[in-house]
Motif scaffolding. Structure first.
Motif, PDB file in Angstrom:
ATOM      1  N   GLN A  28       0.830  -1.193   0.000  1.00 26.05           N
ATOM      2  CA  GLN A  28       0.000   0.000   0.000  1.00 26.05           C
ATOM      3  C   GLN A  28       0.878   1.261   0.000  1.00 26.05           C
ATOM      4  O   GLN A  28       0.568   2.251  -0.679  1.00 26.05           O
ATOM      5  CB  GLN A  28      -0.922   0.023   1.228  1.00 26.05           C
ATOM      6  CG  GLN A  28      -2.035  -1.012   1.190  1.00 26.05           C
ATOM      7  CD  GLN A  28      -1.632  -2.331   1.818  1.00 26.05           C
ATOM      8  OE1 GLN A  28      -0.457  -2.725   1.752  1.00 26.05           O
ATOM      9  NE2 GLN A  28      -2.585  -3.023   2.428  1.00 26.05           N
ATOM     10  N   LEU A  29       1.993   1.190   0.756  1.00 24.34           N
ATOM     11  CA  LEU A  29       2.903   2.337   0.819  1.00 24.34           C
ATOM     12  C   LEU A  29       3.522   2.616  -0.544  1.00 24.34           C
ATOM     13  O   LEU A  29       3.567   3.767  -0.994  1.00 24.34           O
ATOM     14  CB  LEU A  29       3.996   2.079   1.858  1.00 24.34           C
ATOM     15  CG  LEU A  29       5.121   3.116   1.912  1.00 24.34           C
ATOM     16  CD1 LEU A  29       4.581   4.492   2.245  1.00 24.34           C
ATOM     17  CD2 LEU A  29       6.193   2.708   2.927  1.00 24.34           C
ATOM     18  N   GLU A  30       3.993   1.554  -1.207  1.00 21.93           N
ATOM     19  CA  GLU A  30       4.633   1.750  -2.514  1.00 21.93           C
ATOM     20  C   GLU A  30       3.645   2.313  -3.530  1.00 21.93           C
ATOM     21  O   GLU A  30       3.985   3.210  -4.316  1.00 21.93           O
ATOM     22  CB  GLU A  30       5.230   0.425  -3.001  1.00 21.93           C
ATOM     23  CG  GLU A  30       6.446   0.011  -2.177  1.00 21.93           C
ATOM     24  CD  GLU A  30       7.148  -1.203  -2.758  1.00 21.93           C
ATOM     25  OE1 GLU A  30       6.661  -1.754  -3.759  1.00 21.93           O
ATOM     26  OE2 GLU A  30       8.196  -1.598  -2.197  1.00 21.93           O
ATOM     27  N   LYS A  31       2.426   1.796  -3.507  1.00 23.31           N
ATOM     28  CA  LYS A  31       1.401   2.316  -4.417  1.00 23.31           C
ATOM     29  C   LYS A  31       1.110   3.779  -4.111  1.00 23.31           C
ATOM     30  O   LYS A  31       1.015   4.624  -5.015  1.00 23.31           O
ATOM     31  CB  LYS A  31       0.120   1.492  -4.287  1.00 23.31           C
ATOM     32  CG  LYS A  31      -1.001   1.969  -5.221  1.00 23.31           C
ATOM     33  CD  LYS A  31      -2.259   1.136  -5.021  1.00 23.31           C
ATOM     34  CE  LYS A  31      -3.384   1.644  -5.929  1.00 23.31           C
ATOM     35  NZ  LYS A  31      -4.638   0.892  -5.718  1.00 23.31           N
ATOM     36  N   GLY A  32       0.969   4.108  -2.834  1.00 27.12           N
ATOM     37  CA  GLY A  32       0.680   5.474  -2.429  1.00 27.12           C
ATOM     38  C   GLY A  32       1.784   6.439  -2.822  1.00 27.12           C
ATOM     39  O   GLY A  32       1.518   7.531  -3.335  1.00 27.12           O
ATOM     40  N   LEU A  33       3.030   6.036  -2.591  1.00 28.51           N
ATOM     41  CA  LEU A  33       4.158   6.905  -2.952  1.00 28.51           C
ATOM     42  C   LEU A  33       4.191   7.183  -4.447  1.00 28.51           C
ATOM     43  O   LEU A  33       4.407   8.318  -4.880  1.00 28.51           O
ATOM     44  CB  LEU A  33       5.479   6.257  -2.508  1.00 28.51           C
ATOM     45  CG  LEU A  33       5.787   6.272  -1.008  1.00 28.51           C
ATOM     46  CD1 LEU A  33       7.054   5.468  -0.723  1.00 28.51           C
ATOM     47  CD2 LEU A  33       5.946   7.706  -0.501  1.00 28.51           C
ATOM     48  N   LEU A  34       3.975   6.137  -5.240  1.00 26.21           N
ATOM     49  CA  LEU A  34       3.991   6.312  -6.697  1.00 26.21           C
ATOM     50  C   LEU A  34       2.876   7.240  -7.151  1.00 26.21           C
ATOM     51  O   LEU A  34       3.084   8.152  -7.955  1.00 26.21           O
ATOM     52  CB  LEU A  34       3.862   4.950  -7.396  1.00 26.21           C
ATOM     53  CG  LEU A  34       5.104   4.053  -7.367  1.00 26.21           C
ATOM     54  CD1 LEU A  34       4.781   2.675  -7.911  1.00 26.21           C
ATOM     55  CD2 LEU A  34       6.236   4.683  -8.178  1.00 26.21           C
ATOM     56  N   GLN A  35       1.666   7.019  -6.637  1.00 26.72           N
ATOM     57  CA  GLN A  35       0.526   7.813  -7.097  1.00 26.72           C
ATOM     58  C   GLN A  35       0.615   9.261  -6.624  1.00 26.72           C
ATOM     59  O   GLN A  35       0.325  10.189  -7.386  1.00 26.72           O
ATOM     60  CB  GLN A  35      -0.783   7.169  -6.635  1.00 26.72           C
ATOM     61  CG  GLN A  35      -1.077   5.848  -7.333  1.00 26.72           C
ATOM     62  CD  GLN A  35      -2.515   5.409  -7.182  1.00 26.72           C
ATOM     63  OE1 GLN A  35      -3.267   5.975  -6.406  1.00 26.72           O
ATOM     64  NE2 GLN A  35      -2.904   4.392  -7.920  1.00 26.72           N
ATOM     65  N   LEU A  36       1.011   9.474  -5.383  1.00 30.00           N
ATOM     66  CA  LEU A  36       1.059  10.837  -4.863  1.00 30.00           C
ATOM     67  C   LEU A  36       2.186  11.650  -5.505  1.00 30.00           C
ATOM     68  O   LEU A  36       2.029  12.834  -5.770  1.00 30.00           O
ATOM     69  CB  LEU A  36       1.205  10.835  -3.340  1.00 30.00           C
ATOM     70  CG  LEU A  36       0.022  10.245  -2.557  1.00 30.00           C
ATOM     71  CD1 LEU A  36       0.250  10.368  -1.064  1.00 30.00           C
ATOM     72  CD2 LEU A  36      -1.287  10.913  -2.946  1.00 30.00           C
ATOM     73  N   THR A  37       3.329  10.998  -5.765  1.00 28.60           N
ATOM     74  CA  THR A  37       4.415  11.743  -6.405  1.00 28.60           C
ATOM     75  C   THR A  37       4.155  11.956  -7.890  1.00 28.60           C
ATOM     76  O   THR A  37       4.710  12.872  -8.493  1.00 28.60           O
ATOM     77  CB  THR A  37       5.774  11.051  -6.185  1.00 28.60           C
ATOM     78  OG1 THR A  37       5.688   9.679  -6.581  1.00 28.60           O
ATOM     79  CG2 THR A  37       6.183  11.124  -4.723  1.00 28.60           C
ATOM     80  N   ASP A  38       3.281  11.137  -8.482  1.00 20.83           N
ATOM     81  CA  ASP A  38       2.857  11.381  -9.866  1.00 20.83           C
ATOM     82  C   ASP A  38       2.133  12.721  -9.992  1.00 20.83           C
ATOM     83  O   ASP A  38       2.070  13.306 -11.075  1.00 20.83           O
ATOM     84  CB  ASP A  38       1.905  10.274 -10.351  1.00 20.83           C
ATOM     85  CG  ASP A  38       2.653   9.138 -11.020  1.00 20.83           C
ATOM     86  OD1 ASP A  38       3.855   9.308 -11.286  1.00 20.83           O
ATOM     87  OD2 ASP A  38       2.034   8.088 -11.265  1.00 20.83           O
ATOM     88  N   GLU A  39       1.557  13.191  -8.899  1.00 21.86           N
ATOM     89  CA  GLU A  39       0.804  14.440  -8.938  1.00 21.86           C
ATOM     90  C   GLU A  39       1.703  15.657  -9.123  1.00 21.86           C
ATOM     91  O   GLU A  39       1.226  16.751  -9.424  1.00 21.86           O
ATOM     92  CB  GLU A  39      -0.017  14.602  -7.654  1.00 21.86           C
ATOM     93  CG  GLU A  39      -1.114  13.555  -7.520  1.00 21.86           C
ATOM     94  CD  GLU A  39      -1.917  13.714  -6.244  1.00 21.86           C
ATOM     95  OE1 GLU A  39      -1.766  14.749  -5.573  1.00 21.86           O
ATOM     96  OE2 GLU A  39      -2.703  12.812  -5.920  1.00 21.86           O
ATOM     97  N   GLY A  40       3.013  15.467  -8.913  1.00 19.14           N
ATOM     98  CA  GLY A  40       3.943  16.550  -9.218  1.00 19.14           C
ATOM     99  C   GLY A  40       4.283  17.470  -8.068  1.00 19.14           C
ATOM    100  O   GLY A  40       5.079  18.394  -8.226  1.00 19.14           O
ATOM    101  N   VAL A  41       3.711  17.251  -6.871  1.00 17.78           N
ATOM    102  CA  VAL A  41       4.042  18.129  -5.742  1.00 17.78           C
ATOM    103  C   VAL A  41       5.262  17.644  -4.972  1.00 17.78           C
ATOM    104  O   VAL A  41       5.767  18.334  -4.095  1.00 17.78           O
ATOM    105  CB  VAL A  41       2.851  18.280  -4.770  1.00 17.78           C
ATOM    106  CG1 VAL A  41       1.683  18.964  -5.440  1.00 17.78           C
ATOM    107  CG2 VAL A  41       2.424  16.937  -4.200  1.00 17.78           C
ATOM    108  N   ALA A  42       5.726  16.445  -5.288  1.00 17.35           N
ATOM    109  CA  ALA A  42       6.920  15.906  -4.643  1.00 17.35           C
ATOM    110  C   ALA A  42       7.586  14.941  -5.620  1.00 17.35           C
ATOM    111  O   ALA A  42       6.957  14.488  -6.576  1.00 17.35           O
ATOM    112  CB  ALA A  42       6.551  15.177  -3.347  1.00 17.35           C
ATOM    113  N   GLN A  43       8.869  14.649  -5.375  1.00 17.27           N
ATOM    114  CA  GLN A  43       9.586  13.716  -6.237  1.00 17.27           C
ATOM    115  C   GLN A  43      10.100  12.557  -5.401  1.00 17.27           C
ATOM    116  O   GLN A  43      10.498  12.727  -4.242  1.00 17.27           O
ATOM    117  CB  GLN A  43      10.723  14.440  -6.955  1.00 17.27           C
ATOM    118  CG  GLN A  43      10.182  15.580  -7.814  1.00 17.27           C
ATOM    119  CD  GLN A  43      11.118  15.983  -8.913  1.00 17.27           C
ATOM    120  OE1 GLN A  43      11.777  15.148  -9.538  1.00 17.27           O
ATOM    121  NE2 GLN A  43      11.185  17.275  -9.174  1.00 17.27           N
TER     122      GLN A  43
END
Length: 527
Positions: free
Chosen positions: A407-422
């Motif tokens: 769940q963490l890996e999925k969350g990190l990928l999706q949230l950083t896809d939004e462009g507010v973090a890398q």
């Protein structure tokens, strides 16, 4: 030119400001005038009683701030308006900067009490880079603030833009009596806690005794003197200079009291630009072209937490977008179609059949999109000028619950896809590092990982100063550099090598010692 009539009816703009200037409140008043909502949310003392319409994330409702751009579409007097309400907080400036690439004009909100603030200057710089037309709304005139002439001088000097007052305030704070509409020759009287939306009192001649009757002799005399001075200096508005980003019309009012907003909105639909041409890697694309094209300027995961959806926001730049029609995804070099494209009113979305230049469309995304991606009717090009930024703060992600690793890996990928973090993975291991431009972003990421993905994390600060993307014409030299600097090497989400510099001195030393390796301060987000 077969869509000319539809395109001419559209206005796409962003509202920008320093935090707490009243941007979200002003957005709601626009929606009220457009009939899109019936009651506005009240944002007072940073505690939200009825949550603001445009702030759809739970953390925004708790904190009383906007941390993501909201898209709203509504109609006003036969004009279809696409309004993008942007974050004011500096930690989320990236989202705002990208949003400014997707609009044709801007409304800049200035706090009449505080005047020009830090974030206002930065946002104006981005507008100036693109010669974006700007309308200024000086808010909070019902509070004691700066002298109006001093405030105009400050705005012109600090933001380096010529102003043109369209309305003029009569006093401020507890003595605020209203505004005189210089352009329409009408007087709008202010009553606290009265939601003013009626047309003003027509006064074609400022010598009219009605002015003394309504304002009192002293304030009437002051208004006559002020308006004579303003008209003598500014004359009539040069609309072409406004459209070129050289002159900004100015309106005074109080957004929380819905005062002075209608005058600005009426002027906006009259003078603001309909969709304009945009530069691409191939040529300039005109909004009036028959063939469809558009680009992704924002991605948002879990817009509706119940459905775990991921939406890519597309700005239509030319032609007509149609539901269920195939379009060419340039980066992936494949054709894609969308059965449920959306238009938005903040959290509420409705399926649309078509959209035209200027419109913002929400596309259900299964992971095909990145910010900057282009869709076309066959041509291979990218829209240019979509910014990316090098992070300034780096923290290691520490998983507090190993059972939730997936769940963490999925969350990190999706949230950083939004462009507010890398997201970076340190070389030779699985250490995940998040890079942001502001501290508040980590708080939002932590909150969203827990509440949207069930993953609990903490962050450990990392001693890095800047991220630099690495390229070289000599692969062996690049490999040597990466091998000798393993502790400072990471891969980004696209598996591109990145050097994490400990300080400016270390970075400059490595640049001078390794001329065969190129250090880039931004990732190329379009490839």
């Amino acid at each position: 030119m077969k869509y000319e009539n539809e395109i001419s009816k559209r206005r796409t703009f962003a509202i920008i400001s320093h935090p707490d200037a009243g941007k979200t409140t002003l957005t709601e008043k626009f929606l009220l005038f457009g009939g899109a909502i019936q009651t506005a949310g009240a944002v007072k003392s940073n505690k939200i009683k009825k949550h603001a319409t445009s702030d759809f994330m739970e953390i925004e409702r708790q904190r009383g701030i906007s941390v993501a751009t909201s898209v709203m579409t509504f109609e006003y007097r036969g004009v279809l308006i696409n309004l993008l309400d942007t974050p004011g907080h500096k930690d989320f400036a990236e989202d705002t900067y990208r949003t400014l690439t997707a609009v044709d004009s801007v409304v800049l909100v200035i706090d009449g009490v505080k005047g020009v603030e830090e974030q206002t200057r930065k946002l104006m710089e981005v507008c100036r880079m693109r010669d974006t037309p700007v309308i200024v709304f000086v808010n909070k005139m019902d509070r004691d603030g700066k002298n109006r002439f001093d405030l105009l001088e400050e705005i012109e000097k600090e933001l380096r833009i010529q102003l043109h007052p369209m309305t003029w305030p009569i006093n401020s704070g507890k003595d605020f009596k209203g505004v005189y509409n210089i352009d329409a020759h009408s007087l709008l009287l202010f009553s606290p806690n009265t939601k003013a939306d009626a047309d003003g009192l027509s006064i074609n001649d400022l010598k009219d005794g009605l002015l003394d009757e309504k304002l009192g002799e002293r304030d009437a005399a002051q208004l006559r003197e002020d308006v004579e001075l303003v008209e003598g200096v500014h004359g009539t508005l040069d609309v072409s200079a406004y459209l070129a980003g050289q002159v900004a019309p100015v309106f005074f009012g109080s957004a929380i009291n819905n005062f002075g907003v209608k005058e600005m909105l009426d002027t906006f639909i009259r003078i603001a630009p309909s969709p304009v041409a945009r530069e691409t890697t191939l040529r300039q694309v005109d909004a009036q072209e028959d063939k469809f094209s558009g680009f992704i300027f924002k991605i948002h995961a879990n817009l509706d937490p119940k459905h775990r959806d991921r939406i890519a926001f597309l700005r239509v730049c030319s032609g007509k977008f149609e539901r269920n029609k195939y379009y060419h995804h340039v980066r992936l070099d494949k054709d894609v179609r969308f059965s449920n494209p959306y238009s938005f009113l903040a959290r509420e979305k409705s399926v649309i059949e078509d959209a035209y230049s200027g419109d913002v469309v929400g596309l259900f995304d299964t992971g095909n999109f990145k910010i900057g991606d282009t869709l076309t009717e066959g041509d291979d090009f990218y829209f240019t000028g979509i910014p990316s930024f090098s992070p300034e703060i780096f923290k290691e992600v520490v998983n507090k619950d190993p059972m939730k690793t997936k769940q963490l890996e999925k969350g990190l990928l999706q949230l950083t896809d939004e462009g507010v973090a890398q997201l970076f993975t340190q070389f030779g291991g699985n250490k995940k590092i998040i890079g942001c431009v502001g501290e508040l972003q980590f708080e939002v990421i932590q909150y969203r990982l827990l509440h949207e993905y069930g993953a609990s994390v903490t962050f450990n600060a990392m001693p890095f100063y800047k991220a630099c993307w690495l390229t070289s014409d000599q692969p062996a030299k690049l490999q040597d550099f990466m091998r000798f600097r393993q502790q400072n090497i990471a891969a980004d989400k696209d598996d591109q090598p990145v050097y994490l510099a400990q300080s400016e001195w270390f970075l400059n030393t490595e640049i001078s010692n390794n001329p065969e390796v190129q250090f880039h301060f931004t990732s190329e987000i379009q490839r």
